[in-house]
Design a protein around this motif. Structure first.
Motif, PDB file in Angstrom:
ATOM      1  N   GLN A  40     -60.145  51.919  76.181  1.00 34.28           N
ATOM      2  CA  GLN A  40     -61.246  51.381  76.980  1.00 34.28           C
ATOM      3  C   GLN A  40     -62.079  50.393  76.161  1.00 34.28           C
ATOM      4  O   GLN A  40     -62.440  49.310  76.648  1.00 34.28           O
ATOM      5  CB  GLN A  40     -62.130  52.522  77.479  1.00 34.28           C
ATOM      6  CG  GLN A  40     -63.282  52.063  78.366  1.00 34.28           C
ATOM      7  CD  GLN A  40     -64.089  53.235  78.909  1.00 34.28           C
ATOM      8  OE1 GLN A  40     -63.730  54.394  78.732  1.00 34.28           O
ATOM      9  NE2 GLN A  40     -65.196  52.923  79.575  1.00 34.28           N
ATOM     10  N   SER A  98     -60.103  47.202  75.506  1.00 35.62           N
ATOM     11  CA  SER A  98     -60.030  46.419  76.742  1.00 35.62           C
ATOM     12  C   SER A  98     -61.321  45.642  76.948  1.00 35.62           C
ATOM     13  O   SER A  98     -61.312  44.473  77.354  1.00 35.62           O
ATOM     14  CB  SER A  98     -59.756  47.332  77.935  1.00 35.62           C
ATOM     15  OG  SER A  98     -58.495  47.963  77.812  1.00 35.62           O
ATOM     16  N   ARG A  99     -62.435  46.294  76.659  1.00 38.35           N
ATOM     17  CA  ARG A  99     -63.737  45.621  76.775  1.00 38.35           C
ATOM     18  C   ARG A  99     -63.821  44.460  75.790  1.00 38.35           C
ATOM     19  O   ARG A  99     -64.267  43.357  76.148  1.00 38.35           O
ATOM     20  CB  ARG A  99     -64.859  46.623  76.503  1.00 38.35           C
ATOM     21  CG  ARG A  99     -66.269  46.059  76.727  1.00 38.35           C
ATOM     22  CD  ARG A  99     -67.337  47.030  76.278  1.00 38.35           C
ATOM     23  NE  ARG A  99     -67.342  47.199  74.840  1.00 38.35           N
ATOM     24  CZ  ARG A  99     -67.917  46.345  73.985  1.00 38.35           C
ATOM     25  NH1 ARG A  99     -68.521  45.259  74.443  1.00 38.35           N
ATOM     26  NH2 ARG A  99     -67.897  46.587  72.696  1.00 38.35           N
ATOM     27  N   PHE A 105     -51.178  47.838  74.059  1.00 42.96           N
ATOM     28  CA  PHE A 105     -51.555  46.421  74.192  1.00 42.96           C
ATOM     29  C   PHE A 105     -50.419  45.483  73.787  1.00 42.96           C
ATOM     30  O   PHE A 105     -50.628  44.274  73.679  1.00 42.96           O
ATOM     31  CB  PHE A 105     -52.807  46.137  73.356  1.00 42.96           C
ATOM     32  CG  PHE A 105     -54.063  46.744  73.919  1.00 42.96           C
ATOM     33  CD1 PHE A 105     -54.698  46.159  75.009  1.00 42.96           C
ATOM     34  CD2 PHE A 105     -54.588  47.909  73.393  1.00 42.96           C
ATOM     35  CE1 PHE A 105     -55.856  46.718  75.541  1.00 42.96           C
ATOM     36  CE2 PHE A 105     -55.741  48.487  73.918  1.00 42.96           C
ATOM     37  CZ  PHE A 105     -56.374  47.891  75.009  1.00 42.96           C
TER      38      PHE A 105
END
Length: 428
Positions: free
Chosen positions: A62, A65-66, A94
């Motif tokens: 998370q 991703s941010r 990723f």
């Protein structure tokens, strides 16, 4: 164009160098840590550090991703093996270059590592797994004293002791099974044969053995380093045996991507594998390799992580040696002197301090006892030793004992070279 971020998940003794090398290559380093206050020295240099549960893969996904919305993530890695398997999973998510997480997990469990190495016919010390005092005593009786007790998961010689008799065995078993040693899960303790002989290690990148180093410890029962030398003073045949066993370890454990540091004892039976670490050796190992042959392992690891072409070609040939600065008493460090004079001696590569005046010094019998180190290099082994000794002789310090133990001041200097102490090699 978005800035290219280089993400480090936690760190160890090499953390600051990873950051420096990443910046040198134009990346924006970002540290993800469960406890960012551990890296206050990085915050002082305005290095971005983010608090996140680094044991939680979903939380890391998370957060990355941010970050990916603001940066181009060039690569993700870790400077410590505790989070390296998680980093492997993160890289797969990723679609970035990274280690095989299953191989890393198997390697970091020293008991499972032992089983896999033994299954492949690789020479290792006799060992048993124990979870309580009775099992520890029984395992030591089976193997025969002296034995080494150590946590099945850990690094840096934390919790590792040589037990030469039943009293030392009982004392350290009580320590490991009590509340003083911090366990990440339920206690699992390896009881190992004490493999006696000179200490060596191999530095590996990918499936190429860069070289073999030698080291020795201070006095037992602890495993606190005294000195390292790279490359080790070995003949071609001995070097080849260690290199061959190193590559066998990679095959047995499913490694071969990125850095590996493998530790040996050369016993009467030849090289015995003490431990396989799926990471770079702790400082000053990479610095010594660079001084000795020109290969910057941190730079090449970062190139690998970011998908760039790496280069392991040697540019020169020297003998590098490092002496560790270790206090011989607990207390408050009043001052440490002679660092700049030592650093100015021709042939001295680096003088590094891990502590500052007024810092509390509490010896723990592991890598944390190192207050710093001195590295020297030259084309000749004897000359390197002479340069190193001259530099170390210039450094002294003062430690005032804690009041509860009776205040008195001691002026200390690093001890002269000690004879090699055989035992377990635990690096950060």
């Amino acid at each position: 164009m978005a800035r290219r971020a280089f993400i480090l998940v936690e760190g160890a003794s090499n953390m600051q160098r990873y950051v420096q090398v990443a910046q040198h290559h134009g990346f924006h380093p970002i540290i993800l840590s469960a406890n960012p206050t551990r890296y206050e020295y990085l915050a002082a240099k305005s290095i971005e550090t983010i608090a996140v549960d680094t044991n939680n893969l979903d939380a890391l996904i998370q957060e990355c991703s941010r970050l990916g919305a603001a940066y181009e993530i060039a690569g993700i890695t870790s400077a410590t093996e505790f989070t390296y398997a998680t980093v492997g999973k993160l890289c797969r998510h990723f679609e970035l270059p990274g280690p095989n997480p299953t191989s890393i997990e198997r390697c970091c469990d020293k008991f499972l590592q032992r089983q896999l190495l033994a299954r492949a016919g690789i020479p290792i010390p006799a060992y048993r797994l124990a979870t309580n005092a009775t099992e520890i005593k029984g395992a030591a009786a089976d193997i025969g004293l002296p034995v080494v007790l150590k946590p099945a998961v850990g690094s840096g010689s934390i919790g590792v002791r040589l037990c030469r008799n039943l009293d030392e065995l009982a004392e350290h078993a009580t320590y490991l099974l009590g509340e003083k040693h911090i366990w990440r899960s339920s206690p699992r303790i390896l009881v190992e044969e004490f493999a006696q002989g000179p200490l060596y290690w191999s530095d590996v990148m990918g499936d190429e053995v860069i070289g073999v180093g030698a080291g020795d410890f201070g006095p037992p029962p602890h495993f606190v380093y005294h000195q390292w030398t790279f490359p080790a003073p070995l003949g071609d045949a001995e070097h080849k045996r260690i290199a061959d066993v190193s590559l066998s370890c990679l095959r047995a454990l499913g490694l071969g991507w990125g850095p590996t540091c493998i530790e040996f004892r050369w016993t009467k039976h030849g090289p015995i594998v003490i431990e396989v670490n799926p990471r770079l050796s702790g400082a000053p190992g990479p610095e010594m390799v660079q001084a000795a042959c020109g290969v910057d392992l941190l730079t090449e690891h970062i190139k690998l992580v970011t998908g760039d072409e790496w280069n392991l070609c040697r540019s020169h040939s020297q003998i590098a040696a490092a002496r560790f600065l270790v206090a011989d008493s607990d207390g408050t460090l009043d001052w440490i002197d002679g660092v700049s004079r030592a650093a100015a001696i021709p042939g001295v590569i680096e003088v590094k301090l891990n502590v500052e005046p007024k810092a509390p010094i509490v010896r723990k019998g592991d890598h944390r006892d190192c207050m710093g180190y001195v590295i020297a290099a030259s084309p000749d082994h004897a000359l390197t030793e002479a340069i190193l000794q001259r530099a170390v002789d210039l450094i002294s310090w003062s430690i005032t004992s804690f009041p509860a133990r009776g205040a008195h001041e001691q002026i200390c200097a690093p001890p002269s070279p000690a004879p090699t102490q055989a035992g377990e090699k635990g690096r950060s």
